[in-house]
Design a protein around this motif. Structure first.
Motif, mmCIF file in Angstrom:
data_model
loop_
_atom_site.group_PDB
_atom_site.id
_atom_site.type_symbol
_atom_site.label_atom_id
_atom_site.label_comp_id
_atom_site.label_asym_id
_atom_site.label_seq_id
_atom_site.Cartn_x
_atom_site.Cartn_y
_atom_site.Cartn_z
ATOM 1 N N ASP A 219 0.864 -1.183 0.000
ATOM 2 C CA ASP A 219 0.000 0.000 0.000
ATOM 3 C C ASP A 219 0.899 1.231 0.000
ATOM 4 O OD1 ASP A 219 -1.986 1.874 0.319
ATOM 5 O OD2 ASP A 219 -2.632 1.178 2.292
ATOM 6 N N PHE A 220 0.852 1.971 -1.086
ATOM 7 C CA PHE A 220 1.662 3.179 -1.216
ATOM 8 C C PHE A 220 0.794 4.351 -0.785
ATOM 9 C CE2 PHE A 220 3.806 6.620 -3.525
ATOM 10 C CZ PHE A 220 5.105 6.381 -3.146
ATOM 11 N N LYS A 221 0.673 4.526 0.528
ATOM 12 C CA LYS A 221 -0.238 5.507 1.106
ATOM 13 C C LYS A 221 0.452 6.863 1.278
ATOM 14 C CE LYS A 221 -3.452 6.020 4.874
ATOM 15 N NZ LYS A 221 -4.068 5.401 6.019
ATOM 16 N N LEU A 222 -0.279 7.910 0.932
ATOM 17 C CA LEU A 222 0.189 9.281 1.076
ATOM 18 C C LEU A 222 1.541 9.462 0.403
ATOM 19 C CD1 LEU A 222 -1.026 9.900 4.729
ATOM 20 C CD2 LEU A 222 -2.178 10.531 2.626
ATOM 21 N N LYS A 223 2.568 9.773 1.179
ATOM 22 C CA LYS A 223 3.888 9.999 0.579
ATOM 23 C C LYS A 223 4.670 8.704 0.394
ATOM 24 C CE LYS A 223 4.247 14.662 2.312
ATOM 25 N NZ LYS A 223 4.913 15.561 3.221
ATOM 26 N N GLY A 224 4.230 7.646 1.018
ATOM 27 C CA GLY A 224 4.806 6.340 0.758
ATOM 28 C C GLY A 224 6.124 6.018 1.423
ATOM 29 N N GLU A 225 6.514 6.755 2.468
ATOM 30 C CA GLU A 225 7.825 6.503 3.080
ATOM 31 C C GLU A 225 7.952 5.076 3.601
ATOM 32 O OE1 GLU A 225 6.034 9.232 4.111
ATOM 33 O OE2 GLU A 225 7.226 10.939 3.466
ATOM 34 N N GLU A 226 6.904 4.595 4.250
ATOM 35 C CA GLU A 226 6.972 3.249 4.821
ATOM 36 C C GLU A 226 7.060 2.203 3.706
ATOM 37 O OE1 GLU A 226 4.907 0.883 8.485
ATOM 38 O OE2 GLU A 226 3.655 2.236 7.336
ATOM 39 N N ALA A 227 6.256 2.361 2.670
ATOM 40 C CA ALA A 227 6.307 1.427 1.545
ATOM 41 C C ALA A 227 7.670 1.485 0.857
ATOM 42 C CB ALA A 227 5.185 1.728 0.551
ATOM 43 N N MET A 228 8.229 2.672 0.738
ATOM 44 C CA MET A 228 9.538 2.810 0.103
ATOM 45 C C MET A 228 10.631 2.113 0.912
ATOM 46 S SD MET A 228 9.192 4.194 -2.768
ATOM 47 C CE MET A 228 10.942 4.262 -3.040
ATOM 48 N N ARG A 229 10.560 2.223 2.219
ATOM 49 C CA ARG A 229 11.542 1.550 3.080
ATOM 50 C C ARG A 229 11.479 0.036 2.868
ATOM 51 N NH1 ARG A 229 10.954 -1.278 7.399
ATOM 52 N NH2 ARG A 229 8.839 -0.552 7.822
ATOM 53 N N VAL A 230 10.269 -0.506 2.884
ATOM 54 C CA VAL A 230 10.105 -1.941 2.707
ATOM 55 C C VAL A 230 10.518 -2.362 1.290
ATOM 56 C CG1 VAL A 230 8.415 -3.823 2.660
ATOM 57 C CG2 VAL A 230 8.328 -2.112 4.473
ATOM 58 N N LEU A 231 10.147 -1.569 0.292
ATOM 59 C CA LEU A 231 10.541 -1.857 -1.083
ATOM 60 C C LEU A 231 12.059 -1.954 -1.200
ATOM 61 C CD1 LEU A 231 9.980 -2.080 -4.174
ATOM 62 C CD2 LEU A 231 10.122 0.422 -4.213
ATOM 63 N N GLN A 232 12.775 -1.012 -0.627
ATOM 64 C CA GLN A 232 14.238 -1.013 -0.702
ATOM 65 C C GLN A 232 14.831 -2.241 -0.019
ATOM 66 O OE1 GLN A 232 15.166 2.851 0.862
ATOM 67 N NE2 GLN A 232 14.602 3.884 -1.036
ATOM 68 N N GLU A 233 14.263 -2.631 1.118
ATOM 69 C CA GLU A 233 14.739 -3.836 1.813
ATOM 70 C C GLU A 233 14.518 -5.078 0.952
ATOM 71 O OE1 GLU A 233 12.807 -4.125 5.609
ATOM 72 O OE2 GLU A 233 13.697 -2.272 6.355
ATOM 73 N N ILE A 234 13.320 -5.168 0.365
ATOM 74 C CA ILE A 234 13.000 -6.327 -0.467
ATOM 75 C C ILE A 234 13.926 -6.389 -1.668
ATOM 76 C CG2 ILE A 234 11.267 -7.357 -1.996
ATOM 77 C CD1 ILE A 234 9.127 -6.201 -0.062
ATOM 78 N N LYS A 235 14.075 -5.291 -2.388
ATOM 79 C CA LYS A 235 14.873 -5.278 -3.616
ATOM 80 C C LYS A 235 16.360 -5.501 -3.343
ATOM 81 C CE LYS A 235 11.772 -4.947 -6.777
ATOM 82 N NZ LYS A 235 11.624 -6.017 -7.766
ATOM 83 N N ALA A 236 16.830 -5.118 -2.155
ATOM 84 C CA ALA A 236 18.235 -5.355 -1.815
ATOM 85 C C ALA A 236 18.526 -6.848 -1.674
ATOM 86 C CB ALA A 236 18.599 -4.616 -0.522
ATOM 87 N N LYS A 237 17.570 -7.591 -1.121
ATOM 88 C CA LYS A 237 17.794 -9.023 -0.893
ATOM 89 C C LYS A 237 17.170 -9.897 -1.980
ATOM 90 C CE LYS A 237 17.856 -12.589 2.562
ATOM 91 N NZ LYS A 237 17.684 -12.964 3.935
ATOM 92 N N TYR A 238 16.058 -9.458 -2.543
ATOM 93 C CA TYR A 238 15.332 -10.233 -3.564
ATOM 94 C C TYR A 238 15.068 -9.344 -4.788
ATOM 95 C CZ TYR A 238 14.364 -13.089 0.560
ATOM 96 O OH TYR A 238 14.482 -13.846 1.702
ATOM 97 N N PRO A 239 16.096 -9.025 -5.545
ATOM 98 C CA PRO A 239 15.936 -8.058 -6.638
ATOM 99 C C PRO A 239 14.970 -8.496 -7.734
ATOM 100 C CG PRO A 239 18.098 -9.097 -6.723
ATOM 101 C CD PRO A 239 17.463 -9.530 -5.447
ATOM 102 N N HIS A 240 14.728 -9.786 -7.873
ATOM 103 C CA HIS A 240 13.850 -10.255 -8.943
ATOM 104 C C HIS A 240 12.416 -10.504 -8.480
ATOM 105 C CE1 HIS A 240 17.267 -10.435 -11.535
ATOM 106 N NE2 HIS A 240 17.901 -11.188 -10.661
ATOM 107 N N LEU A 241 12.135 -10.297 -7.195
ATOM 108 C CA LEU A 241 10.778 -10.482 -6.682
ATOM 109 C C LEU A 241 9.926 -9.275 -7.077
ATOM 110 C CD1 LEU A 241 8.699 -11.994 -4.919
ATOM 111 C CD2 LEU A 241 9.663 -10.789 -2.941
ATOM 112 N N PRO A 242 8.841 -9.485 -7.836
ATOM 113 C CA PRO A 242 7.997 -8.351 -8.222
ATOM 114 C C PRO A 242 7.309 -7.712 -7.020
ATOM 115 C CG PRO A 242 7.523 -10.276 -9.588
ATOM 116 C CD PRO A 242 8.394 -10.733 -8.459
ATOM 117 N N VAL A 243 7.415 -6.395 -6.935
ATOM 118 C CA VAL A 243 6.746 -5.631 -5.888
ATOM 119 C C VAL A 243 5.838 -4.618 -6.582
ATOM 120 C CG1 VAL A 243 7.005 -4.152 -3.869
ATOM 121 C CG2 VAL A 243 8.723 -5.919 -4.344
#
Length: 125
Positions: free
Chosen positions: A54-78
């Motif tokens: 959920d990319f709510k409002l400015k999305g800071e929380e979603a962006m943090r989680v996205l960066q964590e996911i992509k750092a470890k699982y770069p090919h996992l679709p988010v």
């Protein structure tokens, strides 16, 4: 084998509807209301095919989680789900693989998920 999807949505009613609809569509759904859970542990445990944030409002929380996911699982679709008016132009620049605008219909949701789960049977979505 049913495709597994982690769905993080801050509105509990919307989360219930998505969970039910995807479950009826043949998906295993791991629903989350917040991003505070350790997403990397959840991904390790559930081995999802797709993650929806959920990319709510400015999305800071979603962006943090996205960066964590992509750092470890770069090919996992988010996928970002958002009612932000510019999500259709911002999602790629922000690092998401796709987006689902809110409000959304189920056909759009299934279509977007189908793009990122290449081996999903058409009758599952």
């Amino acid at each position: 084998m049913q495709p597994t999807i982690i769905v993080q949505e801050t509105d509990s009613d919307v989360l219930d509807i998505i969970t039910y609809a995807l479950g009826e569509g043949g998906f295993d759904v791991y629903p989350l209301l917040t991003c505070e859970e350790d997403f990397l542990d959840i991904i390790e445990k559930t081995r999802p095919h797709v993650v929806m944030l959920d990319f709510k409002l400015k999305g800071e929380e979603a962006m943090r989680v996205l960066q964590e996911i992509k750092a470890k699982y770069p090919h996992l679709p988010v996928i970002a789900s958002s009612c932000n008016f510019n999500i259709n132009t911002a999602y790629n620049r922000l690092g998401f693989d796709d987006y689902i605008p809110k409000p959304f219909d189920l056909e759009a949701l299934y279509f977007t998920l189908r793009k990122h789960i290449p081996n999903a049977r058409p009758d599952l979505v």
